[in-house]
Design an enzyme around this catalytic site. Structure first.
Site, PDB file in Angstrom:
ATOM      1  CD1 TRP A 110      42.022  44.333  29.981  1.00  0.00           C
ATOM      2  CD2 TRP A 110      43.062  42.357  29.934  1.00  0.00           C
ATOM      3  NE1 TRP A 110      42.951  44.376  28.973  1.00  0.00           N
ATOM      4  CE2 TRP A 110      43.602  43.179  28.930  1.00  0.00           C
ATOM      5  CE3 TRP A 110      43.541  41.061  30.088  1.00  0.00           C
ATOM      6  CZ2 TRP A 110      44.621  42.735  28.074  1.00  0.00           C
ATOM      7  CZ3 TRP A 110      44.551  40.631  29.244  1.00  0.00           C
ATOM      8  CH2 TRP A 110      45.083  41.467  28.253  1.00  0.00           C
ATOM      9  CB  ILE A 111      36.298  44.640  31.296  1.00  0.00           C
ATOM     10  CG1 ILE A 111      35.525  45.360  30.174  1.00  0.00           C
ATOM     11  CG2 ILE A 111      35.460  44.564  32.567  1.00  0.00           C
ATOM     12  CD1 ILE A 111      36.168  45.256  28.824  1.00  0.00           C
ATOM     13  CD  GLU A 120      34.008  39.038  26.531  1.00  0.00           C
ATOM     14  OE1 GLU A 120      34.189  38.015  27.222  1.00  0.00           O
ATOM     15  OE2 GLU A 120      33.552  40.111  26.997  1.00  0.00           O
ATOM     16  NE  ARG A 204      25.064  35.193  27.498  1.00  0.00           N
ATOM     17  CZ  ARG A 204      25.315  36.410  27.010  1.00  0.00           C
ATOM     18  NH1 ARG A 204      26.465  36.675  26.412  1.00  0.00           N
ATOM     19  NH2 ARG A 204      24.404  37.358  27.104  1.00  0.00           N
ATOM     20  NE  ARG A 231      44.686  45.318  36.222  1.00  0.00           N
ATOM     21  CZ  ARG A 231      43.869  45.141  37.233  1.00  0.00           C
ATOM     22  NH1 ARG A 231      44.278  44.452  38.292  1.00  0.00           N
ATOM     23  NH2 ARG A 231      42.654  45.661  37.229  1.00  0.00           N
TER      24      ARG A 231
END
Length: 313
Positions: A110-111, A120, A204, A231
């Protein structure tokens, strides 16, 4: 799809609050404000704020074009004219902001649309939830034999079951290791007082890409429609397409005239090259045209025949 108690409290408080305004508002979208539209197994899309409506598009166009728009005697006709002839600036007068919860691998796809303002959820400061996207069995597919970016036949039986088991096991194991490295409980206190624990910004990196993230995503209507044209298309990857389809419903509520024009002239339309148009004219004139005599590649010919609903052989 699950909202945290804090998020639900925020939504409830926002929906309970009312304020008077002199700016244009859209009742159909006002009714959707802050409501989380479920997407995938744990994701959602919700409209946080917006500016403008169909009338704002028309107003901007008439200021820009002046006398030239007097032939368009109704707003719908003008909006359809603007969409048909790709006059994009009037659509930039409308803006919308979404809160989206989505798998990390979808966010990375998406980015690539770099025409929005994005903030985010940061795993440097916060601990991500134990939530992972696990596809439904009917969305487990093999690699397409003809499209390097697409899916082929649906996996069946034991193979499908094994893939689902691996996805769950890997995501769960990595998340458990993530918590072990952090060495923090829900309150932020050490689980094991004898260890320091790894910094969140490092821990992470062990998470799988099907873990969920969240962001606020703000864009104007022109760029939103460009995003949706790619999309919400049937050829887009399923996991991002379902988000686009949810957003398309908010556009329908927000700017119904622009939404209808978009469906007609973008989402439901096709683009033909000059060569393709020449072939269509030859066919309409009664000429039998083959791929070998068309000047098109096999792939172009196949796409043209699919568009025309003909056998491409």
């Amino acid at each position: 799809m699950a909202l945290t108690p804090e998020q639900q409290q925020e939504i409830d408080a926002a929906r309970a609050a009312e304020g008077r305004t002199r700016r244009p508002s859209v009742p159909a979208l006002e009714a959707m404000l802050f409501q989380a539209i479920p997407v995938l197994d744990h994701g959602f899309v919700r409209v946080v704020d917006y500016m403008g409506d169909d009338a704002a598009i028309v107003q901007a166009a008439r200021v820009s074009y002046g006398r030239g728009t007097r032939a368009a005697n109704e707003d719908r006709g003008l909006i359809r004219y603007l969409m048909r002839h790709r006059h994009s600036t009037p659509f930039e007068m409308c803006e919308i902001k979404y809160h989206v919860k989505l798998p990390i691998f979808v966010a990375r796809q998406w980015i690539r649309h770099r025409t929005a303002n994005v903030n985010e959820y940061s795993a440097r400061y916060s601990i991500l939830d134990r939530e992972f996207y696990i596809p439904a069995p009917d969305h487990l597919a093999a690699q397409s034999a003809v499209n390097r970016q697409g899916r082929g036949d649906i996996l069946q039986g034991a193979e499908a079951a094994r893939v689902l088991d691996l996805l769950r096991e890997d995501a769960t194991r990595n998340y458990d290791h993530y918590l072990e490295m952090l060495n923090e409980d829900d309150a932020g206190a050490p689980r094991d007082p004898g260890r320091q624990g790894l910094a969140r910004e490092l821990a992470r990196m062990n998470l799988t890409l099907n873990a969920y993230t969240q962001w606020y995503w703000k864009t104007d209507l022109h760029n939103l429609l460009h995003f949706l044209s790619l999309r919400a298309d049937a050829h887009a990857q399923y996991e991002i397409r379902v988000y686009a389809e949810a957003m398309l419903e908010t556009v329908k509520a927000w700017v119904p005239m622009a939404h209808d024009a978009f469906r007609d002239y973008r989402l439901g339309a096709v683009t033909l090259s000059a060569q393709m148009m020449a072939i269509v004219r030859r066919m309409l004139a009664g000429e039998v045209v083959t791929q070998e005599g068309s000047g098109l590649s096999k792939r172009e010919w196949r796409e043209l025949m699919e568009t025309l609903g003909r056998d491409g052989a």
